[in-house]
Design an enzyme around this catalytic site. Structure first.
Site, PDB file in Angstrom:
ATOM      1  N   CYS A 181     125.121 133.385 -48.962  1.00  0.00           N
ATOM      2  CA  CYS A 181     125.533 134.673 -48.407  1.00  0.00           C
ATOM      3  C   CYS A 181     124.360 135.286 -47.663  1.00  0.00           C
ATOM      4  CB  CYS A 181     125.988 135.599 -49.534  1.00  0.00           C
ATOM      5  SG  CYS A 181     126.517 137.236 -48.994  1.00  0.00           S
ATOM      6  N   HIS A 229     135.550 134.493 -48.974  1.00  0.00           N
ATOM      7  CA  HIS A 229     134.214 135.076 -49.126  1.00  0.00           C
ATOM      8  C   HIS A 229     134.117 136.410 -48.391  1.00  0.00           C
ATOM      9  CE1 HIS A 229     129.656 134.468 -49.395  1.00  0.00           C
ATOM     10  NE2 HIS A 229     129.778 135.483 -48.560  1.00  0.00           N
ATOM     11  N   GLU A 230     134.586 136.436 -47.151  1.00  0.00           N
ATOM     12  CA  GLU A 230     134.472 137.671 -46.364  1.00  0.00           C
ATOM     13  C   GLU A 230     135.414 138.761 -46.867  1.00  0.00           C
ATOM     14  OE1 GLU A 230     131.938 137.979 -44.553  1.00  0.00           O
ATOM     15  OE2 GLU A 230     131.467 135.836 -44.690  1.00  0.00           O
ATOM     16  N   HIS A 239     133.947 140.510 -49.818  1.00  0.00           N
ATOM     17  CA  HIS A 239     132.973 141.550 -49.466  1.00  0.00           C
ATOM     18  C   HIS A 239     133.644 142.916 -49.302  1.00  0.00           C
ATOM     19  CE1 HIS A 239     129.007 139.842 -49.036  1.00  0.00           C
ATOM     20  NE2 HIS A 239     129.431 138.846 -48.271  1.00  0.00           N
TER      21      HIS A 239
END
Length: 219
Positions: free
Chosen positions: A128, A170-171, A174
Site C-alpha cells: 500500500c 483494496h481501494e 480505503h
C-alpha cells in the site's frame, strides 16, 4: 504540530483546490493519519465537474509517480468516496498465470461497493502506498461484483476476478477506513527488501511454509 493560526479549508472543495495549487504529485498520507481510518463521505457533487476532472487527473498522475495501481482520495487526505485504478500488468507470464494479473484499464470509481461472488479466496502479497516499505499476504475473495459510478455519473456494475479484483477491493476498503493490514496474515509481514531477496515467487506458498502461516485452500 499545526498552530492555531494555520488556515483550515472550509470545505472539501477548498481542500482540493489547495492541494491542486501545488506542483508535482500530491503528497500521500501515511498510516497513522485519522483520515485513513474514517469512512469517507459519499460523493454528491462536492466538486464541480471541472474541479473533479482536475482532481482525478492529479490522482492518476500521483498514482503513476508513486508508482502504484490504485489510489483513493483519502490517501491524499481528501475524505471522499473516490478512487482511481489502473494496472498495465507488466509482469512475467508465470506471475500473470499464478495471480491472474491481467491489465486493468484506467477508470474512476465513485461511491464504489463490492460483494464477493462465491466462496473462493486468493492469497497473495500486497502492499500500500500509505504503508510504504512493507508487504503482507492478504486472502481476498477471488471474484467480486463492483457497483459504482464513473466520474461522469454513469453507473458501473462489473465483475472482477484475479488481480483486478484485488485492486478494486483494496481501494474500496480505503474508502471504508480499512487498510490492507487489517485483513493481512501478520506473520507474513515482510519488508520490501525481504520481498526482493526471499519472496518474489509467483505465489506465497514458500513464505507460508517458512514464516508459519496458513493459506486458504483455494488460493
Amino acid at each position: 504540530m499545526a498552530s492555531t493560526s494555520d488556515p483550515v479549508p472550509s470545505s472539501i472543495s477548498d481542500q482540493v483546490e489547495e492541494l491542486l495549487s501545488r506542483t508535482g504529485p500530491l503528497p500521500i498520507v501515511a498510516a497513522g493519519d485519522p483520515v485513513l481510518r474514517r469512512a469517507a463521505e459519499p460523493f454528491d457533487g462536492q466538486l464541480d465537474p471541472t474541479l473533479l476532472a482536475r482532481f482525478v487527473a492529479a490522482l492518476r498522475d500521483t498514482m503513476h509517480a508513486a508508482p502504484g495501481v490504485g489510489l483513493a482520495a483519502p490517501q491524499v487526505g481528501v475524505p471522499l468516496r473516490l478512487a482511481v485504478v489502473e494496472d498495465p500488468a507488466p509482469v512475467p507470464d508465470e506471475i500473470r498465470e499464478a495471480r491472474g494479473r491481467v491489465p486493468l484499464p484506467f477508470r474512476v470509481l465513485v461511491n464504489p461497493a463490492y460483494e464477493p461472488l462465491g466462496p473462493a479466496r486468493a492469497a497473495f502479497f500486497e502492499g500500500c502506498l500509505s504503508v510504504p516499505g512493507w508487504q503482507a499476504v492478504v486472502a481476498r475473495p477471488a471474484e467480486v461484483r463492483l457497483v459504482a459510478q464513473d466520474e461522469n455519473g454513469r453507473p458501473l456494475d462489473e465483475v472482477f476476478t484475479g488481480w483486478p479484483a484485488r485492486i478494486v477491493q483494496h481501494e474500496t476498503d480505503h474508502l471504508n477506513g480499512t487498510l490492507y493490514l487489517d485483513r493481512a496474515e501478520l506473520r507474513s509481514l515482510s519488508s520490501n527488501q525481504a520481498m526482493l531477496e526471499r519472496w518474489s515467487h509467483p505465489t506465497p506458498s514458500q513464505a507460508a511454509a517458512d514464516l508459519g502461516f496458513d493459506l486458504p485452500e483455494e488460493s
